[in-house]
Design a protein around this motif. Structure first.
Motif, mmCIF file in Angstrom:
data_model
loop_
_atom_site.group_PDB
_atom_site.id
_atom_site.type_symbol
_atom_site.label_atom_id
_atom_site.label_comp_id
_atom_site.label_asym_id
_atom_site.label_seq_id
_atom_site.Cartn_x
_atom_site.Cartn_y
_atom_site.Cartn_z
ATOM 1 N N PRO A 1 41.583 55.582 41.789
ATOM 2 C CA PRO A 1 40.976 54.690 42.780
ATOM 3 C C PRO A 1 39.497 54.988 42.999
ATOM 4 N N PRO A 2 38.742 53.967 43.386
ATOM 5 C CA PRO A 2 37.332 54.208 43.714
ATOM 6 C C PRO A 2 37.251 55.034 44.992
ATOM 7 N N LEU A 3 36.435 56.055 44.974
ATOM 8 C CA LEU A 3 36.340 56.969 46.106
ATOM 9 C C LEU A 3 34.988 56.830 46.785
ATOM 10 N N LEU B 1 43.049 49.024 51.801
ATOM 11 C CA LEU B 1 43.703 47.843 51.240
ATOM 12 C C LEU B 1 44.802 47.337 52.168
ATOM 13 N N PHE B 2 45.547 48.249 52.759
ATOM 14 C CA PHE B 2 46.601 47.869 53.692
ATOM 15 C C PHE B 2 46.026 47.168 54.918
ATOM 16 N N VAL C 1 46.171 38.253 49.219
ATOM 17 C CA VAL C 1 47.175 39.304 49.053
ATOM 18 C C VAL C 1 47.403 39.565 47.570
ATOM 19 N N ASP C 2 47.470 38.518 46.769
ATOM 20 C CA ASP C 2 47.641 38.695 45.324
ATOM 21 C C ASP C 2 46.459 39.446 44.717
ATOM 22 N N GLN D 1 47.003 47.648 41.635
ATOM 23 C CA GLN D 1 47.628 47.946 40.345
ATOM 24 C C GLN D 1 46.594 48.422 39.329
ATOM 25 N N LYS D 2 45.404 47.844 39.381
ATOM 26 C CA LYS D 2 44.369 48.185 38.411
ATOM 27 C C LYS D 2 43.810 49.594 38.631
#
Length: 84
Positions: free
Chosen positions: A34-36, A53-54, A20-21, A28-29
């Motif tokens: 975001p990479p598409l 990610l979720f 999760v971290d 955040q990065k």
């Protein structure tokens, strides 16, 4: 045997916390760019990436919730608090 199983649960939850971290750091990065996926428009591609990610966080958590002993332990309660 029960104590050994609880140790395994603790190890599993510790690894989940690290994952999760890691996912949070990735978000955040790359949240501004975001990479598409190939041929995705910028906005819908960003939404697809965030949903991915979720899902990476959600799937294991749903499996953990089926094991009551796991979530009632101190480590399980800590994981739930960290997700909120």
């Amino acid at each position: 045997i029960n104590n050994e199983m609880m140790k395994k649960f603790t190890d599993i939850l510790s690894q989940y916390c690290r994952e999760v971290d890691t996912i949070f750091e990735l978000f955040q990065k790359f949240k501004s760019m975001p990479p598409l996926y190939k041929n995705h428009p910028p906005y819908s591609g960003s939404i697809a990436w965030a949903r991915f990610l979720f899902k990476c966080i959600k799937r294991p958590m749903l499996k953990f919730l089926t094991v009551e002993d796991l979530m009632n332990s101190d480590q399980g309660k800590e994981v739930c608090l960290n997700l909120i």
